[in-house]
Design an enzyme around this catalytic site. Structure first.
Site, short mmCIF file in Angstrom:
data_model
loop_
_atom_site.label_atom_id
_atom_site.label_comp_id
_atom_site.label_asym_id
_atom_site.label_seq_id
_atom_site.Cartn_x
_atom_site.Cartn_y
_atom_site.Cartn_z
N ASP A 313 0.86 -1.18 0.00
CA ASP A 313 0.00 0.00 0.00
C ASP A 313 0.90 1.24 0.00
O ASP A 313 2.03 1.20 0.51
CB ASP A 313 -0.89 -0.03 1.24
CG ASP A 313 -1.68 1.24 1.41
OD1 ASP A 313 -2.39 1.61 0.46
OD2 ASP A 313 -1.58 1.85 2.48
N ASP A 315 -0.02 4.97 0.83
CA ASP A 315 -0.18 5.95 1.91
C ASP A 315 -0.32 5.24 3.26
O ASP A 315 -1.22 4.42 3.45
CB ASP A 315 -1.39 6.83 1.64
CG ASP A 315 -1.30 7.52 0.29
OD1 ASP A 315 -0.21 8.04 -0.03
OD2 ASP A 315 -2.30 7.51 -0.47
N TYR A 324 -5.55 12.86 0.21
CA TYR A 324 -5.78 13.37 -1.15
C TYR A 324 -4.62 14.25 -1.63
O TYR A 324 -4.81 15.32 -2.19
CB TYR A 324 -7.10 14.16 -1.20
CG TYR A 324 -8.27 13.39 -0.64
CD1 TYR A 324 -8.65 12.16 -1.19
CD2 TYR A 324 -8.98 13.88 0.47
CE1 TYR A 324 -9.71 11.44 -0.66
CE2 TYR A 324 -10.04 13.15 0.99
CZ TYR A 324 -10.40 11.94 0.43
OH TYR A 324 -11.44 11.23 0.95
N GLN A 357 -7.09 5.46 -4.74
CA GLN A 357 -7.02 6.91 -4.91
C GLN A 357 -8.40 7.46 -5.24
O GLN A 357 -8.68 7.93 -6.34
CB GLN A 357 -6.00 7.25 -6.00
CG GLN A 357 -4.57 6.94 -5.64
CD GLN A 357 -4.08 7.71 -4.42
OE1 GLN A 357 -4.41 8.89 -4.24
NE2 GLN A 357 -3.32 7.04 -3.57
N CYS A 390 -6.33 2.57 -8.09
CA CYS A 390 -7.77 2.56 -8.33
C CYS A 390 -8.31 3.98 -8.20
O CYS A 390 -8.20 4.59 -7.13
CB CYS A 390 -8.48 1.64 -7.35
SG CYS A 390 -10.29 1.77 -7.43
N HIS A 392 -11.50 4.87 -8.34
CA HIS A 392 -12.94 4.86 -8.04
C HIS A 392 -13.23 5.21 -6.58
O HIS A 392 -12.36 5.11 -5.71
CB HIS A 392 -13.52 3.49 -8.37
CG HIS A 392 -13.28 3.07 -9.78
ND1 HIS A 392 -12.38 2.09 -10.12
CD2 HIS A 392 -13.81 3.54 -10.94
CE1 HIS A 392 -12.37 1.94 -11.44
NE2 HIS A 392 -13.23 2.82 -11.96
N CYS A 400 -11.65 -3.21 -8.46
CA CYS A 400 -10.22 -2.97 -8.20
C CYS A 400 -9.98 -2.32 -6.83
O CYS A 400 -8.93 -2.55 -6.22
CB CYS A 400 -9.61 -2.10 -9.30
SG CYS A 400 -10.51 -0.59 -9.70
N LYS A 402 -9.46 -1.75 -3.19
CA LYS A 402 -9.34 -2.61 -2.01
C LYS A 402 -10.48 -2.31 -1.04
O LYS A 402 -10.80 -1.13 -0.84
CB LYS A 402 -7.98 -2.36 -1.33
CG LYS A 402 -6.77 -2.72 -2.19
CD LYS A 402 -5.44 -2.37 -1.50
CE LYS A 402 -5.21 -0.87 -1.44
NZ LYS A 402 -3.89 -0.49 -0.90
N ASP A 427 -1.58 -0.98 5.85
CA ASP A 427 -1.81 -0.50 7.21
C ASP A 427 -3.26 -0.56 7.65
O ASP A 427 -3.57 -0.16 8.77
CB ASP A 427 -1.28 0.93 7.35
CG ASP A 427 -2.08 1.94 6.51
OD1 ASP A 427 -2.50 1.57 5.40
OD2 ASP A 427 -2.27 3.07 6.98
#
Length: 477
Positions: A313, A315, A324, A357, A390, A392, A400, A402, A427
């Site tokens: 992952d 971030d 963001y 994202q 991703c 969305h 896609c 997670k 995390d």
């Protein structure tokens, strides 16, 4: 010039014979291999199994061809290797070349020379052995619990065959000269008895027959050692007649063993002295190493090795989580992230990023923003073998984002890695859930965003990324 779809991997400890091998490869007729990787193990001395693993994991070709650093490729080795690979059907997982051991022409060979000549009939030895990379991935590579150039190749071959892969003999060949050996070389070789114990633990009592290893002499060595120990114990308690009988048994067994080693040899005084002395020392040395093997490997289970791919992952796992974030200047790696990634790469493990994202769907970021931040992460922590992002939102119903498995499955597919050879580190619980949904292993490294129930539910956790990387490199996944 045509290029072979294989990478040649040579582990070495810096012996002069390496130059001879590399010269023979340069001079061999035929198409060139895609790459030649020489793994220097002279400092770490981690063993040929670990060195070969570091080499083949860097290979990106469909095949990997292993050579030892003390062999010489025949003049047409590359041309014949090309033919062996071309002839391998889809069910063929590996192909072995033939090995020639030149022996003296004007005298009978010594015990050490005869032992080396046994390589000519050995099965699946990595003096000259090619495997499909996919077979190596599925097997986890060489079992690094075999620390010597002994049995690690037979173990891999049995595991590949147990998984349904077929091993065949090719037409290529190498020459394996007899390298110099010290007076006590045959005694030092008894350390392999511990590896024989591990083979039995892993493959059952019929492993010798399946590996073509011959019956061995461990039982005879144990009996000889028991006779010697009994003679000493009886003598210490004053039982002279019984001690004498035990000593006579030891002497007879040792003389018989020495005679079997002397008879086919050259018969010169130096060889006779070596055979007489080492024949007395070999049985207790073999017994000692066998006992050490039983203790060391009493709980040994199947080998998995390190994962072929680690997806992380972004971030909160690799960099500080700035919600963001579209500004590359605000990218700051978490402590220890660079070192952990370097250790994984050094072991030949491929690494990638899988990141949600949703700021794109929310209108807070553009895809260009995410790409620029990703490039900054690459500058600070890269390179990465694969990226998945991703765009969305949580309610978009995509496959896609997670905890859905889409990004993990797609990254594995791009690199040709079976999901069960992949680990995902993140995390939050969604990272672990995405891994498990794809058939991979999830590791949770808790951070400020991690909920207590996510920690409680995770099967694998680590306090930080460095500890997680060390655990993976140690096979704990």
């Amino acid at each position: 010039m045509a290029v072979l779809p294989t990478t040649v991997v040579v582990p070495t400890i810096g012996r002069p014979s390496l130059d001879v091998l590399l010269r023979s490869l340069r001079e061999s007729a035929g198409p060139r291999p895609a790459d030649v990787i020489v793994v220097d193990d002279s400092e770490t001395r981690s063993g040929p199994a670990a060195a070969r693993n570091r080499g083949w994991r860097r290979a990106r070709t469909p095949w990997v061809s292993f050579l030892d650093d003390d062999v010489i490729a025949e003049p047409d080795w590359l041309a014949r290797l090309a033919g062996d690979i071309a002839a391998a059907g889809p069910d063929v997982a590996g192909s072995q070349g033939h090995v020639t051991v030149p022996l003296p022409a004007r005298r009978r060979p010594t015990d050490w020379e005869r032992g080396t000549a046994g390589l000519q009939d050995a099965r699946w030895i990595t003096a000259d052995m090619s495997y499909r990379r996919s077979a190596l991935v599925a097997a986890g590579g060489f079992d690094e619990r075999f620390p010597r150039a002994y049995r690690e190749d037979a173990d891999l071959a049995l595991r590949v065959q147990d998984a349904g892969g077929r091993l065949v003999h090719g037409r290529r060949g190498v020459v394996h000269p007899v390298r110099p050996a010290g007076f006590w070389a045959s005694v030092r070789a008894q350390a392999g008895n511990a590896d024989d114990v591990l083979m039995r633990r892993l493959h059952g009592p019929d492993w010798r027959e399946r590996a073509g290893a011959g019956p061995g002499r461990r039982r005879a060595h144990l009996a000889t050692t028991a006779a010697a120990a009994g003679a000493l114990a009886l003598a210490a308690t004053g039982q002279r007649r019984a001690a004498g009988a035990a000593a006579a048994g030891w002497l007879a067994a040792t003389a018989r063993f020495a005679g079997r080693r002397i008879a086919p040899g050259p018969g010169d005084p130096a060889e006779l002295a070596r055979m007489l002395l080492t024949s007395a020392v070999i049985p207790p040395a073999a017994a000692w190493h066998a006992a050490a093997g039983w203790l060391r490997h009493r709980g040994a289970g199947p080998w998995r090795g390190v994962p072929d791919l680690v997806l992380l992952d972004r971030d909160g796992t690799l960099i500080h989580d700035v919600p963001y974030n579209g500004d590359p200047e605000r990218v700051e790696p978490l402590p220890g992230a660079a070192d952990a990634l370097d250790r994984l790469r050094a072991a030949g493990v491929r690494v990638g990023v899988v990141t949600n994202q949703s700021g794109i769907a929310r209108g807070l970021l553009t895809e260009d923003d995410v790409e620029r931040v990703g490039k900054r992460v690459e500058q600070l922590l890269g390179p990465f073998d694969v990226w998945r992002s991703c765009p969305h939102g949580p309610d978009d119903g995509c496959g896609c984002r997670k905890p859905a498995p889409g990004m993990v499955a797609s990254a594995c597919a791009e690199l040709g890695v079976p999901p069960d050879r992949c680990v995902v580190i993140g995390d939050i619980g969604a990272d672990v859930a995405a891994a498990e949904a794809a058939g991979a292993t999830g590791v949770l490294v808790p951070g400020p965003q991690t909920r207590p129930e996510e920690v409680a539910a995770a099967r694998h956790t680590a306090p930080d990324l460095g500890t997680a990387a060390d655990a993976l490199l140690g096979g704990a996944w």
